[in-house]
Design a protein around this motif. Structure first.
Motif, short mmCIF file in Angstrom:
data_model
loop_
_atom_site.label_atom_id
_atom_site.label_comp_id
_atom_site.label_asym_id
_atom_site.label_seq_id
_atom_site.Cartn_x
_atom_site.Cartn_y
_atom_site.Cartn_z
N HIS A 36 -2.07 12.13 4.05
CA HIS A 36 -1.58 11.47 2.84
C HIS A 36 -2.06 12.27 1.66
N GLU A 84 3.57 10.97 1.81
CA GLU A 84 3.68 11.42 3.20
C GLU A 84 5.16 11.53 3.52
N ARG A 87 8.88 9.03 8.00
CA ARG A 87 9.24 9.28 9.39
C ARG A 87 10.16 8.20 9.94
N HIS A 93 4.04 2.66 10.37
CA HIS A 93 2.63 2.55 10.72
C HIS A 93 1.86 1.82 9.62
N HIS A 95 -1.70 1.49 7.33
CA HIS A 95 -2.76 2.35 6.79
C HIS A 95 -4.07 1.59 6.75
N GLU A 106 -4.14 6.13 10.20
CA GLU A 106 -2.88 5.48 10.52
C GLU A 106 -3.00 4.75 11.84
ZN LIG Z 1 0.72 7.19 6.65
#
Ligand SMILES: [Zn+2]
Ligand SMILES: [Zn+2]
Length: 150
Positions: A36, A84, A87, A93, A95, A106
Motif C-alpha cells: 500500500h 494499491e 484486483r 480483502h 486491511h 491484508e
Molecule cells: Zn490492500
C-alpha cells in the motif's frame, strides 16, 4: 490476474494513452504486489530512474488511475492516502492496520465475508455490492514488543 494489458484496455476505453509517466507509476505497483504505497513512496521510486519527474505529476497520475479504477485509493487514518492495484471482486480483502508501527496487512476472508454479507441481506434485504473493511490494532510484532516491555 491484473496486468499491463488490463491497464492498457482500461485507458483505451477512456481514449487515454499509456504515457511514459503513467507506465512508470503503474510499474511501481506491479513491482510491489500487495503493498500500500503513498504518493511519496511512488515518487521516490520513480525518481530513482527518472529524476526529472515532479511530485505534482505523480499525484495527478495517481488520481487519474484511481478515477479509472486501476488503483484503489485508501485512507488508513494517518492522513496519508495509500494506493494499491484494484484486483477486483475476486481478490477483495480486509486491511489490518497496526496503530503502533503503521504496518498494513491484508487478509482474504472470503468465506467469513460472504457469510456476513449473506446475513446482512437476510436481515435487512440490503444487497452489498462493495465494501471497505479496516481493522485497527497491534500487529504481531508490536504485541511481542509490548509484552517484552520494549
Ligand atoms: Zn490492500
Ligand atoms: Zn506494529
Amino acid at each position: 490476474m491484473f496486468d499491463v494489458d488490463d491497464v492498457l484496455q482500461t485507458l483505451a476505453a477512456h481514449e487515454l494513452k499509456l504515457t511514459p509517466q503513467r507506465r512508470r507509476v503503474v510499474e511501481v505497483f506491479f513491482r510491489h504486489p500487495g503493498e500500500h504505497l503513498s504518493a511519496d513512496d511512488v515518487y521516490a521510486e520513480v525518481r530513482r530512474e527518472h529524476p526529472d519527474v515532479g511530485l505534482a505529476t505523480i499525484y495527478r497520475t495517481l488520481d487519474l488511475l484511481s478515477d479509472l479504477g486501476i488503483l484503489d485509493k485508501l485512507e488508513f487514518g494517518d492522513g496519508r492516502s495509500r494506493y494499491e492495484l484494484d484486483r477486483g471482486e475476486r481478490e477483495r480483502h480486509l486491511h489490518l492496520i497496526c496503530t503502533r508501527c503503521g504496518r498494513v496487512e491484508e487478509l482474504q476472508p472470503d468465506e467469513l465475508l460472504a457469510r456476513l454479507e449473506g446475513e446482512i441481506e437476510r436481515r435487512t434485504g440490503f444487497l452489498v455490492v462493495d465494501r471497505e473493511l479496516k481493522f485497527y490494532g497491534l500487529c504481531a510484532g508490536c504485541r511481542a514488543d509490548r509484552q517484552a516491555g520494549r
